[in-house]
Design a protein around this motif. Sequence first.
Motif, PDB file in Angstrom:
ATOM      1  N   ALA A  40       0.833  -1.208   0.000  1.00 45.34           N
ATOM      2  CA  ALA A  40       0.000   0.000   0.000  1.00 45.34           C
ATOM      3  C   ALA A  40       0.868   1.258   0.000  1.00 45.34           C
ATOM      4  CB  ALA A  40      -0.936  -0.001   1.205  1.00 45.34           C
ATOM      5  N   PRO A  41       0.506   2.250  -0.819  1.00 48.42           N
ATOM      6  CA  PRO A  41       1.327   3.458  -0.911  1.00 48.42           C
ATOM      7  C   PRO A  41       1.151   4.435   0.243  1.00 48.42           C
ATOM      8  CG  PRO A  41      -0.550   3.643  -2.362  1.00 48.42           C
ATOM      9  CD  PRO A  41      -0.595   2.255  -1.778  1.00 48.42           C
ATOM     10  N   ASP A  42       0.076   4.305   0.983  1.00 52.66           N
ATOM     11  CA  ASP A  42      -0.204   5.225   2.082  1.00 52.66           C
ATOM     12  C   ASP A  42      -0.193   4.489   3.416  1.00 52.66           C
ATOM     13  OD1 ASP A  42      -0.649   7.458   0.393  1.00 52.66           O
ATOM     14  OD2 ASP A  42      -2.670   6.718  -0.023  1.00 52.66           O
ATOM     15  N   VAL A  43       0.275   5.198   4.439  1.00 48.50           N
ATOM     16  CA  VAL A  43       0.326   4.660   5.798  1.00 48.50           C
ATOM     17  C   VAL A  43      -0.449   5.610   6.703  1.00 48.50           C
ATOM     18  CG1 VAL A  43       1.836   4.061   7.731  1.00 48.50           C
ATOM     19  CG2 VAL A  43       2.606   3.671   5.377  1.00 48.50           C
ATOM     20  N   VAL A  44      -1.336   5.045   7.517  1.00 46.85           N
ATOM     21  CA  VAL A  44      -2.076   5.834   8.493  1.00 46.85           C
ATOM     22  C   VAL A  44      -1.653   5.361   9.881  1.00 46.85           C
ATOM     23  CG1 VAL A  44      -4.340   6.415   9.434  1.00 46.85           C
ATOM     24  CG2 VAL A  44      -4.043   6.192   6.952  1.00 46.85           C
ATOM     25  N   LEU A  45      -1.100   6.287  10.659  1.00 44.60           N
ATOM     26  CA  LEU A  45      -0.761   6.002  12.050  1.00 44.60           C
ATOM     27  C   LEU A  45      -1.917   6.489  12.906  1.00 44.60           C
ATOM     28  CD1 LEU A  45       2.955   7.232  12.184  1.00 44.60           C
ATOM     29  CD2 LEU A  45       2.127   4.902  11.810  1.00 44.60           C
ATOM     30  N   ASP A  46      -2.629   5.564  13.510  1.00 40.21           N
ATOM     31  CA  ASP A  46      -3.762   5.903  14.370  1.00 40.21           C
ATOM     32  C   ASP A  46      -3.275   5.982  15.808  1.00 40.21           C
ATOM     33  OD1 ASP A  46      -6.073   6.138  15.842  1.00 40.21           O
ATOM     34  OD2 ASP A  46      -7.096   4.456  14.886  1.00 40.21           O
ATOM     35  N   THR A  74       3.400   7.645   1.672  1.00 37.65           N
ATOM     36  CA  THR A  74       2.993   8.833   2.406  1.00 37.65           C
ATOM     37  C   THR A  74       2.502   8.402   3.779  1.00 37.65           C
ATOM     38  OG1 THR A  74       0.725   8.730   1.580  1.00 37.65           O
ATOM     39  CG2 THR A  74       2.296  10.071   0.323  1.00 37.65           C
ATOM     40  N   VAL A  75       2.644   9.307   4.753  1.00 41.69           N
ATOM     41  CA  VAL A  75       2.202   9.020   6.122  1.00 41.69           C
ATOM     42  C   VAL A  75       1.190  10.074   6.540  1.00 41.69           C
ATOM     43  CG1 VAL A  75       2.887   8.953   8.547  1.00 41.69           C
ATOM     44  CG2 VAL A  75       4.339   7.904   6.830  1.00 41.69           C
ATOM     45  N   ARG A  76       0.100   9.598   7.117  1.00 43.54           N
ATOM     46  CA  ARG A  76      -0.888  10.472   7.740  1.00 43.54           C
ATOM     47  C   ARG A  76      -1.025  10.032   9.188  1.00 43.54           C
ATOM     48  NH1 ARG A  76      -5.853   9.189   4.609  1.00 43.54           N
ATOM     49  NH2 ARG A  76      -4.653   7.411   3.938  1.00 43.54           N
ATOM     50  N   VAL A  77      -1.195  10.986  10.075  1.00 45.21           N
ATOM     51  CA  VAL A  77      -1.355  10.700  11.500  1.00 45.21           C
ATOM     52  C   VAL A  77      -2.765  11.131  11.891  1.00 45.21           C
ATOM     53  CG1 VAL A  77      -0.491  11.144  13.819  1.00 45.21           C
ATOM     54  CG2 VAL A  77       1.100  11.111  11.886  1.00 45.21           C
ATOM     55  N   ARG A  78      -3.490  10.249  12.551  1.00 42.58           N
ATOM     56  CA  ARG A  78      -4.846  10.618  12.975  1.00 42.58           C
ATOM     57  C   ARG A  78      -5.057  10.228  14.435  1.00 42.58           C
ATOM     58  NH1 ARG A  78      -8.495   6.075   9.852  1.00 42.58           N
ATOM     59  NH2 ARG A  78      -8.263   4.467  11.441  1.00 42.58           N
ATOM     60  N   GLY A  79      -6.081  10.800  15.010  1.00 37.95           N
ATOM     61  CA  GLY A  79      -6.446  10.449  16.380  1.00 37.95           C
ATOM     62  C   GLY A  79      -5.609  11.127  17.441  1.00 37.95           C
ATOM     63  N   VAL A  80      -4.947  12.226  17.082  1.00 36.74           N
ATOM     64  CA  VAL A  80      -4.113  12.945  18.048  1.00 36.74           C
ATOM     65  C   VAL A  80      -5.033  13.705  19.003  1.00 36.74           C
ATOM     66  CG1 VAL A  80      -2.369  14.746  18.286  1.00 36.74           C
ATOM     67  CG2 VAL A  80      -2.234  13.128  16.400  1.00 36.74           C
ATOM     68  N   HIS A  81      -4.824  13.504  20.291  1.00 35.94           N
ATOM     69  CA  HIS A  81      -5.681  14.139  21.296  1.00 35.94           C
ATOM     70  C   HIS A  81      -4.939  14.274  22.626  1.00 35.94           C
ATOM     71  CE1 HIS A  81      -5.949   9.897  22.255  1.00 35.94           C
ATOM     72  NE2 HIS A  81      -6.349  10.247  23.456  1.00 35.94           N
ATOM     73  N   LEU A  93       5.073  19.769  15.307  1.00 32.75           N
ATOM     74  CA  LEU A  93       5.053  18.612  14.395  1.00 32.75           C
ATOM     75  C   LEU A  93       3.886  18.696  13.418  1.00 32.75           C
ATOM     76  CD1 LEU A  93       6.037  15.514  16.546  1.00 32.75           C
ATOM     77  CD2 LEU A  93       7.434  16.833  14.971  1.00 32.75           C
ATOM     78  N   ASN A  94       2.854  19.437  13.792  1.00 29.51           N
ATOM     79  CA  ASN A  94       1.708  19.589  12.890  1.00 29.51           C
ATOM     80  C   ASN A  94       2.085  20.376  11.643  1.00 29.51           C
ATOM     81  OD1 ASN A  94       2.048  21.695  14.735  1.00 29.51           O
ATOM     82  ND2 ASN A  94      -0.072  22.371  14.551  1.00 29.51           N
ATOM     83  N   GLU A  95       3.233  21.029  11.632  1.00 25.04           N
ATOM     84  CA  GLU A  95       3.718  21.727  10.455  1.00 25.04           C
ATOM     85  C   GLU A  95       4.554  20.821   9.562  1.00 25.04           C
ATOM     86  OE1 GLU A  95       5.683  25.323  11.628  1.00 25.04           O
ATOM     87  OE2 GLU A  95       4.024  25.915  12.926  1.00 25.04           O
ATOM     88  N   VAL A  96       4.999  19.700  10.099  1.00 27.01           N
ATOM     89  CA  VAL A  96       5.877  18.776   9.372  1.00 27.01           C
ATOM     90  C   VAL A  96       5.132  17.514   8.937  1.00 27.01           C
ATOM     91  CG1 VAL A  96       7.996  17.435   9.527  1.00 27.01           C
ATOM     92  CG2 VAL A  96       7.847  19.641  10.677  1.00 27.01           C
ATOM     93  N   LEU A  97       4.248  17.045   9.791  1.00 29.25           N
ATOM     94  CA  LEU A  97       3.501  15.811   9.528  1.00 29.25           C
ATOM     95  C   LEU A  97       2.078  16.118   9.070  1.00 29.25           C
ATOM     96  CD1 LEU A  97       4.533  13.829  12.736  1.00 29.25           C
ATOM     97  CD2 LEU A  97       5.471  13.564  10.436  1.00 29.25           C
ATOM     98  N   ASP A  98       1.492  15.218   8.309  1.00 28.79           N
ATOM     99  CA  ASP A  98       0.100  15.318   7.894  1.00 28.79           C
ATOM    100  C   ASP A  98      -0.761  14.784   9.032  1.00 28.79           C
ATOM    101  OD1 ASP A  98      -2.392  15.339   6.719  1.00 28.79           O
ATOM    102  OD2 ASP A  98      -1.847  13.980   5.074  1.00 28.79           O
ATOM    103  N   ILE A  99      -1.245  15.689   9.878  1.00 33.10           N
ATOM    104  CA  ILE A  99      -2.027  15.292  11.046  1.00 33.10           C
ATOM    105  C   ILE A  99      -3.473  15.633  10.787  1.00 33.10           C
ATOM    106  CG2 ILE A  99      -2.402  15.651  13.507  1.00 33.10           C
ATOM    107  CD1 ILE A  99       0.587  16.100  13.766  1.00 33.10           C
ATOM    108  N   GLN A 100      -4.323  14.613  10.923  1.00 31.73           N
ATOM    109  CA  GLN A 100      -5.754  14.782  10.642  1.00 31.73           C
ATOM    110  C   GLN A 100      -6.571  14.723  11.899  1.00 31.73           C
ATOM    111  OE1 GLN A 100      -6.283  11.573   7.878  1.00 31.73           O
ATOM    112  NE2 GLN A 100      -5.295  12.706   6.251  1.00 31.73           N
TER     113      GLN A 100
END
Length: 100
Positions: A40-46, A74-81, A93-100
Amino acid sequence: MNYLVSDAGDHTLCAIEGELTFNHQDSFRDMLDDVVARSAPDVVLDLSRIEFIDSSGMGMLLLAQERADETGKTVRVRGVHGQVQKMVELASLNEVLDIQ
């Protein structure tokens, strides 16, 4: 740190729980090895189940981005709280990483 890596269609999902600290570097690197071996070309870090992150943990997120770049993913980060969100914002890090 516990994690589960699974294929989810067009991306690889890494659900991480517990803490992401200096003590978890080896586990995190093992997880990354698993992720880059998948097609898979995309990675989601939950991170929705991460309760605590330290500066080493934030460095691991940057390492994930670096490994993804090296392998054309590509890396996307989600669930940051909570505390994790505060640390991410403090370190910008929100300026460097794709945080959703």
